[in-house]
Design a protein around this motif. Sequence first.
Motif, PDB file in Angstrom:
ATOM      1  N   ALA A 222       0.825  -1.206   0.000  1.00  0.00           N
ATOM      2  CA  ALA A 222       0.000   0.000   0.000  1.00  0.00           C
ATOM      3  C   ALA A 222       0.856   1.252   0.000  1.00  0.00           C
ATOM      4  CB  ALA A 222      -0.932   0.005   1.212  1.00  0.00           C
ATOM      5  N   GLY A 223       1.960   1.235   0.769  1.00  0.00           N
ATOM      6  CA  GLY A 223       2.851   2.385   0.786  1.00  0.00           C
ATOM      7  C   GLY A 223       3.419   2.699  -0.580  1.00  0.00           C
ATOM      8  N   VAL A 224       3.839   1.651  -1.311  1.00  0.00           N
ATOM      9  CA  VAL A 224       4.361   1.841  -2.662  1.00  0.00           C
ATOM     10  C   VAL A 224       3.265   2.355  -3.592  1.00  0.00           C
ATOM     11  CG1 VAL A 224       5.280   0.630  -4.683  1.00  0.00           C
ATOM     12  CG2 VAL A 224       6.217   0.157  -2.414  1.00  0.00           C
ATOM     13  N   ALA A 225       2.093   1.736  -3.531  1.00  0.00           N
ATOM     14  CA  ALA A 225       1.002   2.122  -4.428  1.00  0.00           C
ATOM     15  C   ALA A 225       0.560   3.560  -4.188  1.00  0.00           C
ATOM     16  CB  ALA A 225      -0.175   1.163  -4.255  1.00  0.00           C
ATOM     17  N   LEU A 226       0.361   3.942  -2.941  1.00  0.00           N
ATOM     18  CA  LEU A 226      -0.087   5.298  -2.626  1.00  0.00           C
ATOM     19  C   LEU A 226       0.930   6.338  -3.078  1.00  0.00           C
ATOM     20  CD1 LEU A 226      -1.551   4.612   0.914  1.00  0.00           C
ATOM     21  CD2 LEU A 226      -2.862   5.397  -1.073  1.00  0.00           C
ATOM     22  N   ALA A 227       2.206   6.047  -2.846  1.00  0.00           N
ATOM     23  CA  ALA A 227       3.242   7.003  -3.235  1.00  0.00           C
ATOM     24  C   ALA A 227       3.303   7.190  -4.741  1.00  0.00           C
ATOM     25  CB  ALA A 227       4.600   6.539  -2.710  1.00  0.00           C
ATOM     26  N   ARG A 228       2.874   6.191  -5.496  1.00  0.00           N
ATOM     27  CA  ARG A 228       2.929   6.262  -6.953  1.00  0.00           C
ATOM     28  C   ARG A 228       1.614   6.707  -7.578  1.00  0.00           C
ATOM     29  NH1 ARG A 228       6.864   2.071  -9.604  1.00  0.00           N
ATOM     30  NH2 ARG A 228       8.535   1.937  -8.075  1.00  0.00           N
ATOM     31  N   GLY A 229       0.664   7.149  -6.753  1.00  0.00           N
ATOM     32  CA  GLY A 229      -0.570   7.733  -7.272  1.00  0.00           C
ATOM     33  C   GLY A 229      -1.722   6.772  -7.453  1.00  0.00           C
ATOM     34  N   PHE A 230      -1.593   5.542  -6.970  1.00  0.00           N
ATOM     35  CA  PHE A 230      -2.700   4.598  -7.033  1.00  0.00           C
ATOM     36  C   PHE A 230      -3.586   4.753  -5.802  1.00  0.00           C
ATOM     37  CE2 PHE A 230       0.566   2.853  -9.730  1.00  0.00           C
ATOM     38  CZ  PHE A 230      -0.141   2.345 -10.815  1.00  0.00           C
ATOM     39  N   VAL A 231      -4.780   4.225  -5.875  1.00  0.00           N
ATOM     40  CA  VAL A 231      -5.700   4.210  -4.743  1.00  0.00           C
ATOM     41  C   VAL A 231      -5.449   2.934  -3.951  1.00  0.00           C
ATOM     42  CG1 VAL A 231      -8.125   3.993  -4.089  1.00  0.00           C
ATOM     43  CG2 VAL A 231      -7.450   5.588  -5.898  1.00  0.00           C
ATOM     44  N   ALA A 232      -5.385   3.059  -2.616  1.00  0.00           N
ATOM     45  CA  ALA A 232      -5.240   1.906  -1.732  1.00  0.00           C
ATOM     46  C   ALA A 232      -6.070   2.178  -0.489  1.00  0.00           C
ATOM     47  CB  ALA A 232      -3.778   1.661  -1.365  1.00  0.00           C
ATOM     48  N   LEU A 233      -7.105   1.358  -0.262  1.00  0.00           N
ATOM     49  CA  LEU A 233      -8.005   1.587   0.868  1.00  0.00           C
ATOM     50  C   LEU A 233      -8.764   0.315   1.201  1.00  0.00           C
ATOM     51  CD1 LEU A 233     -10.298   1.825  -1.384  1.00  0.00           C
ATOM     52  CD2 LEU A 233     -10.233   4.271  -0.982  1.00  0.00           C
ATOM     53  N   ARG A 234      -9.634   0.403   2.226  1.00  0.00           N
ATOM     54  CA  ARG A 234     -10.490  -0.711   2.592  1.00  0.00           C
ATOM     55  C   ARG A 234     -11.624  -0.847   1.579  1.00  0.00           C
ATOM     56  NH1 ARG A 234     -10.531  -1.947   8.125  1.00  0.00           N
ATOM     57  NH2 ARG A 234     -11.798  -3.735   7.449  1.00  0.00           N
ATOM     58  N   VAL A 235     -12.291  -2.002   1.585  1.00  0.00           N
ATOM     59  CA  VAL A 235     -13.352  -2.219   0.604  1.00  0.00           C
ATOM     60  C   VAL A 235     -14.571  -1.320   0.849  1.00  0.00           C
ATOM     61  CG1 VAL A 235     -12.647  -4.587   0.116  1.00  0.00           C
ATOM     62  CG2 VAL A 235     -14.347  -4.154   1.901  1.00  0.00           C
ATOM     63  N   ASP A 236     -14.701  -0.761   2.044  1.00  0.00           N
ATOM     64  CA  ASP A 236     -15.794   0.173   2.314  1.00  0.00           C
ATOM     65  C   ASP A 236     -15.391   1.613   2.025  1.00  0.00           C
ATOM     66  OD1 ASP A 236     -14.086   0.749   4.387  1.00  0.00           O
ATOM     67  OD2 ASP A 236     -15.524   0.316   6.001  1.00  0.00           O
ATOM     68  N   GLY A 237     -14.205   1.819   1.480  1.00  0.00           N
ATOM     69  CA  GLY A 237     -13.741   3.156   1.141  1.00  0.00           C
ATOM     70  C   GLY A 237     -13.001   3.857   2.253  1.00  0.00           C
ATOM     71  N   SER A 238     -12.898   3.255   3.420  1.00  0.00           N
ATOM     72  CA  SER A 238     -12.188   3.886   4.538  1.00  0.00           C
ATOM     73  C   SER A 238     -10.684   3.690   4.375  1.00  0.00           C
ATOM     74  CB  SER A 238     -12.662   3.309   5.871  1.00  0.00           C
ATOM     75  OG  SER A 238     -12.402   1.927   5.942  1.00  0.00           O
ATOM     76  N   PRO A 239      -9.881   4.564   5.003  1.00  0.00           N
ATOM     77  CA  PRO A 239      -8.431   4.456   4.841  1.00  0.00           C
ATOM     78  C   PRO A 239      -7.861   3.244   5.566  1.00  0.00           C
ATOM     79  CG  PRO A 239      -8.981   6.206   6.384  1.00  0.00           C
ATOM     80  CD  PRO A 239     -10.271   5.756   5.787  1.00  0.00           C
ATOM     81  N   LEU A 240      -6.730   2.788   5.082  1.00  0.00           N
ATOM     82  CA  LEU A 240      -5.984   1.724   5.752  1.00  0.00           C
ATOM     83  C   LEU A 240      -5.279   2.309   6.970  1.00  0.00           C
ATOM     84  CD1 LEU A 240      -4.478   0.346   2.467  1.00  0.00           C
ATOM     85  CD2 LEU A 240      -6.107  -0.918   3.893  1.00  0.00           C
ATOM     86  N   GLU A 241      -5.351   1.649   8.108  1.00  0.00           N
ATOM     87  CA  GLU A 241      -4.729   2.127   9.331  1.00  0.00           C
ATOM     88  C   GLU A 241      -3.680   1.125   9.798  1.00  0.00           C
ATOM     89  OE1 GLU A 241      -7.728   2.898  12.227  1.00  0.00           O
ATOM     90  OE2 GLU A 241      -8.374   4.747  11.264  1.00  0.00           O
ATOM     91  N   TYR A 242      -2.507   1.646  10.128  1.00  0.00           N
ATOM     92  CA  TYR A 242      -1.396   0.794  10.548  1.00  0.00           C
ATOM     93  C   TYR A 242      -0.921   1.178  11.937  1.00  0.00           C
ATOM     94  CZ  TYR A 242      -1.548  -0.733   5.767  1.00  0.00           C
ATOM     95  OH  TYR A 242      -1.985  -1.250   4.576  1.00  0.00           O
ATOM     96  N   ASN A 243      -0.183   0.262  12.545  1.00  0.00           N
ATOM     97  CA  ASN A 243       0.276   0.376  13.928  1.00  0.00           C
ATOM     98  C   ASN A 243      -0.872   0.637  14.895  1.00  0.00           C
ATOM     99  OD1 ASN A 243       2.295   0.122  15.876  1.00  0.00           O
ATOM    100  ND2 ASN A 243       2.393   2.342  16.114  1.00  0.00           N
ATOM    101  N   VAL A 244      -1.986  -0.041  14.673  1.00  0.00           N
ATOM    102  CA  VAL A 244      -3.050  -0.121  15.664  1.00  0.00           C
ATOM    103  C   VAL A 244      -2.913  -1.457  16.380  1.00  0.00           C
ATOM    104  CG1 VAL A 244      -4.586   1.424  14.433  1.00  0.00           C
ATOM    105  CG2 VAL A 244      -4.668  -1.021  13.938  1.00  0.00           C
ATOM    106  N   PHE A 245      -3.575  -1.588  17.532  1.00  0.00           N
ATOM    107  CA  PHE A 245      -3.356  -2.760  18.380  1.00  0.00           C
ATOM    108  C   PHE A 245      -3.707  -4.058  17.667  1.00  0.00           C
ATOM    109  CE2 PHE A 245      -4.810  -5.909  21.454  1.00  0.00           C
ATOM    110  CZ  PHE A 245      -3.679  -6.037  22.231  1.00  0.00           C
ATOM    111  N   ASP A 246      -4.868  -4.104  17.034  1.00  0.00           N
ATOM    112  CA  ASP A 246      -5.310  -5.312  16.350  1.00  0.00           C
ATOM    113  C   ASP A 246      -4.582  -5.415  15.009  1.00  0.00           C
ATOM    114  OD1 ASP A 246      -6.580  -7.495  15.297  1.00  0.00           O
ATOM    115  OD2 ASP A 246      -8.618  -6.682  15.471  1.00  0.00           O
TER     116      ASP A 246
END
Length: 270
Positions: A222-246
């Motif tokens: 996702a980091g590579v894709a986002l930096a290169r101008g692609f869309v990367a997100l959850r299937v409901d359209g919400s952003p991907l979240e990292y370094n959360v507990f779960d």
Amino acid sequence: MATSSRSTDQQLAVELAADAGRLLVELRTSGPTRRELGDLGDRRANTLILDRLAAERPGDSVLSEESRDDPSRVDADRVWIIDPVDGTREYGLGDRPDWAVHVALWERSGDPARSRLTAAAVSLPALGVVLGVDDDEVYAAPVGNSGVDGGGLLPPRSGSRPRIVLSATRPPAFAEAVARAVGGDLVPLGSAGAKVAAVVRGEADAYIHAGGQYQWDSAAPAGVALARGFVALRVDGSPLEYNVFDTYLPDLVVCRADLADAVLAAIASV
């Protein structure tokens, strides 16, 4: 000219992904049985990456698929998110190129909404390349005899229809709806990193997944894709979240920006 800490982190991500990939290809051709290869590759690549991070970024935290999670990482300012072998099954088969090594760095910001992935690299060791965040750079990674005779992750296109890559064993229920919405074809492929790489490299146009993943499966891709101008997100359209507990992060869409609305609408309609 002095380099910024961000560029230094990015170079380290690329070097770690390349070096782990080289180790894995050499191991793959050195004689372990298929049964032994996956576990052995996971362990050795993980050790290589962790040892280098301990030496070069001793104050940073790490979240790796192959190490016990330390929950204190959620309070850290810098967390490396690692998948030493993404696609262990494909790696173990010996003649498949669709497996990867993931290395990403998440950094905290004063504004929680701005905490994000700041470095990322996805190595495709069987193809001898590493994808970084800069769209004009593909880092060569000489890895010797990979067992794959050149080429890409997918055969050359035979037409103009969009390609949608997905899991062969866990295709999402909305896959056919997405294919109809964009007038595309569904194409099975191996690891998550390989699927995102196929999109980034122009071999495919979208990647859809809903069968269960973890943070390490998608962070570097996702980091590579986002930096290169692609869309990367959850299937409901919400952003991907990292370094959360779960660590569970079950679904993912990566696609060309012009396809995003149609892909998300098709998913929502099912």
